[in-house]
Design an enzyme around this catalytic site. Structure first.
Site, PDB file in Angstrom:
ATOM      1  N   CYS A 123       0.846  -1.202   0.000  1.00 17.86           N
ATOM      2  CA  CYS A 123       0.000   0.000   0.000  1.00 17.86           C
ATOM      3  C   CYS A 123       0.884   1.256   0.000  1.00 17.86           C
ATOM      4  O   CYS A 123       0.691   2.177  -0.808  1.00 17.86           O
ATOM      5  CB  CYS A 123      -0.927  -0.038   1.216  1.00 17.86           C
ATOM      6  SG  CYS A 123      -2.162   1.270   1.259  1.00 17.86           S
ATOM      7  N   CYS A 124       1.902   1.287   0.883  1.00 25.66           N
ATOM      8  CA  CYS A 124       2.813   2.444   0.933  1.00 25.66           C
ATOM      9  C   CYS A 124       3.583   2.587  -0.383  1.00 25.66           C
ATOM     10  O   CYS A 124       3.848   3.706  -0.828  1.00 25.66           O
ATOM     11  CB  CYS A 124       3.812   2.302   2.078  1.00 25.66           C
ATOM     12  SG  CYS A 124       3.194   2.786   3.691  1.00 25.66           S
ATOM     13  N   CYS A 206      -1.206   8.462   7.494  1.00 23.31           N
ATOM     14  CA  CYS A 206      -2.532   8.102   6.981  1.00 23.31           C
ATOM     15  C   CYS A 206      -3.428   7.661   8.142  1.00 23.31           C
ATOM     16  O   CYS A 206      -2.965   7.000   9.076  1.00 23.31           O
ATOM     17  CB  CYS A 206      -2.407   6.938   6.001  1.00 23.31           C
ATOM     18  SG  CYS A 206      -1.534   7.363   4.502  1.00 23.31           S
ATOM     19  N   CYS A 209      -3.488   4.032   9.597  1.00 22.41           N
ATOM     20  CA  CYS A 209      -2.219   3.523  10.131  1.00 22.41           C
ATOM     21  C   CYS A 209      -1.637   4.426  11.207  1.00 22.41           C
ATOM     22  O   CYS A 209      -0.440   4.362  11.503  1.00 22.41           O
ATOM     23  CB  CYS A 209      -1.205   3.358   8.995  1.00 22.41           C
ATOM     24  SG  CYS A 209      -1.791   2.268   7.695  1.00 22.41           S
ATOM     25  N   CYS A 232       7.661   4.109   5.995  1.00 19.65           N
ATOM     26  CA  CYS A 232       6.801   3.833   4.851  1.00 19.65           C
ATOM     27  C   CYS A 232       7.586   3.502   3.573  1.00 19.65           C
ATOM     28  O   CYS A 232       6.990   3.193   2.552  1.00 19.65           O
ATOM     29  CB  CYS A 232       5.884   5.017   4.598  1.00 19.65           C
ATOM     30  SG  CYS A 232       6.779   6.568   4.504  1.00 19.65           S
TER      31      CYS A 232
HETATM   32 FE1  SF4 Z   1      -1.405   2.737   2.966  1.00 22.56          FE
HETATM   33 FE2  SF4 Z   1      -1.121   3.015   5.624  1.00 22.56          FE
HETATM   34 FE3  SF4 Z   1       0.991   3.328   3.967  1.00 22.56          FE
HETATM   35 FE4  SF4 Z   1      -0.972   5.132   4.048  1.00 22.56          FE
HETATM   36  S1  SF4 Z   1       0.478   4.617   5.721  1.00 22.56           S
HETATM   37  S2  SF4 Z   1      -0.027   4.353   2.225  1.00 22.56           S
HETATM   38  S3  SF4 Z   1      -2.802   3.820   4.341  1.00 22.56           S
HETATM   39  S4  SF4 Z   1      -0.177   1.416   4.390  1.00 22.56           S
END
Ligand code: SF4
EC number: 1.8.4.10
Length: 236
Positions: A123-124, A206, A209, A232
Site C-alpha cells: 500500500c505504501c 494516513c 495507520c 513507509c
Molecule cells: Fe497505505 Fe497506511 Fe501506507 Fe498510508 S500509511 S499508504 S494507508 S499502508
C-alpha cells in the site's frame, strides 16, 4: 555561489552530499537550507507530510516561493488536508500535491479493501513511494523534516546525505532539533501545525495507520502500531 551545473554526475552529487553532511553538521537549519538553495536553486524542493509546516517555513525564509511537495495518499485525515490548504493559502511557498496512480476505490477494486491492514508495504509503495519518485524526478535535492530524536531508526540521520534509492541529495535541516526546538520555533514564528498534534497524536500519517501515542512512547510509536513496520519506504 550559483546553482549547480546541470552536467554534474551522480558520483559528483554523492560526494558533494557526503562532504556537505560533514561540513554542515554543526550549522543551523537556515544555513543548511541556504546551502541547498545556493547549490541546487529551483532543482531543490521541500517535502512535507503536513504534520507541521516548520521546514517549509524555514525554507521559505531562504527562497520565497520554494516548492513544497505533499503526497496525497487518499487516506489522510481531514485535518491534514486542511493544514495543506492553509499552508498553500498563507505561506510564501508553492505547494505541489502528488497523487498515486490509482484512487483508493481503484486500489480496492484491484487488490481488495483495506490493503493497508493486509500488506502495508505494498500500500505504501503504491500510495507514497512511487508518487514521490515520480514527483522528485526533476529535482536534484529534497528536504525532509526528519529528526534524530523521533525514533531509534532516525537516530543517525545526516543533515545532508545521499539518497541511494533515488540518487538524489537528501537534506534534513532539523535533524539535530528536539521536539522542544520545534515547539519553540512554532511558537516564535506562529507556524501552522496539524490540529491533531493537539489531540494526542505525536506523528501524523494516513488515518488507518496512525493512532495517538501513550505517555512514554516515542513520537512515531503511533504509526503502524502493532506491526513491525516503522517506516513507509520514503526514508528507509
Ligand atoms: Fe497505505 Fe497506511 Fe501506507 Fe498510508 S500509511 S499508504 S494507508 S499502508
Amino acid at each position: 555561489m550559483t546553482a549547480i551545473q546541470e552536467e554534474r554526475t551522480t558520483e559528483d552529487l554523492k560526494a558533494l552530499a557526503e562532504q556537505a553532511g560533514r561540513d554542515l553538521e554543526d550549522a543551523s537549519a537556515l544555513e543548511i537550507l541556504q546551502w541547498a538553495v545556493d547549490t541546487f536553486g529551483k532543482r531543490f524542493c521541500v517535502t512535507s507530510s503536513m504534520e507541521d509546516a516548520v521546514v517549509a517555513h524555514l525554507a521559505s525564509r531562504v527562497l520565497k516561493g520554494v516548492d513544497v511537495v505533499f503526497l496525497d495518499t487518499g487516506y489522510h485525515f481531514e485535518e491534514t488536508i486542511g493544514t495543506r490548504d492553509a499552508v498553500e493559502a498563507v505561506m510564501d511557498v508553492n505547494v505541489i500535491t502528488l497523487s498515486p496512480t490509482r484512487t483508493v476505490a481503484e486500489q480496492d477494486a484491484e487488490f481488495g479493501p483495506k490493503l493497508h491492514d493486509r500488506d502495508p508495504d505494498l500500500c505504501c509503495k503504491m500510495r507514497k513511494v512511487e508518487p514521490l519518485e515520480r514527483g522528485l524526478k526533476d529535482y536534484l535535492a529534497w528536504a525532509t523534516g526528519l529528526r534524530r530524536d523521533e525514533s531509534p531508526t532516525r537516530a543517525n540521520t545526516p543533515v545532508v546525505g545521499w539518497d541511494e534509492k533515488r540518487q538524489k541529495v537528501k537534506v534534513s535541516p532539523i535533524a539535530r532539533w528536539t521536539q522542544d526546538d520545534v515547539d519553540a520555533y512554532v511558537a516564535e514564528h506562529g507556524v501552522l501545525t496539524n490540529p491533531l498534534l493537539m489531540d494526542g497524536y505525536a506523528s501524523v500519517g494516513c488515518a488507518p495507520c496512525t493512532r495517538r501515542v501513550l505517555e512514554g512512547e516515542d513520537a512515531r510509536a503511533g504509526r503502524w502500531a502493532g506491526s513491525a513496520k516503522t517506516e513507509c519506504g520514503l526514508h528507509g
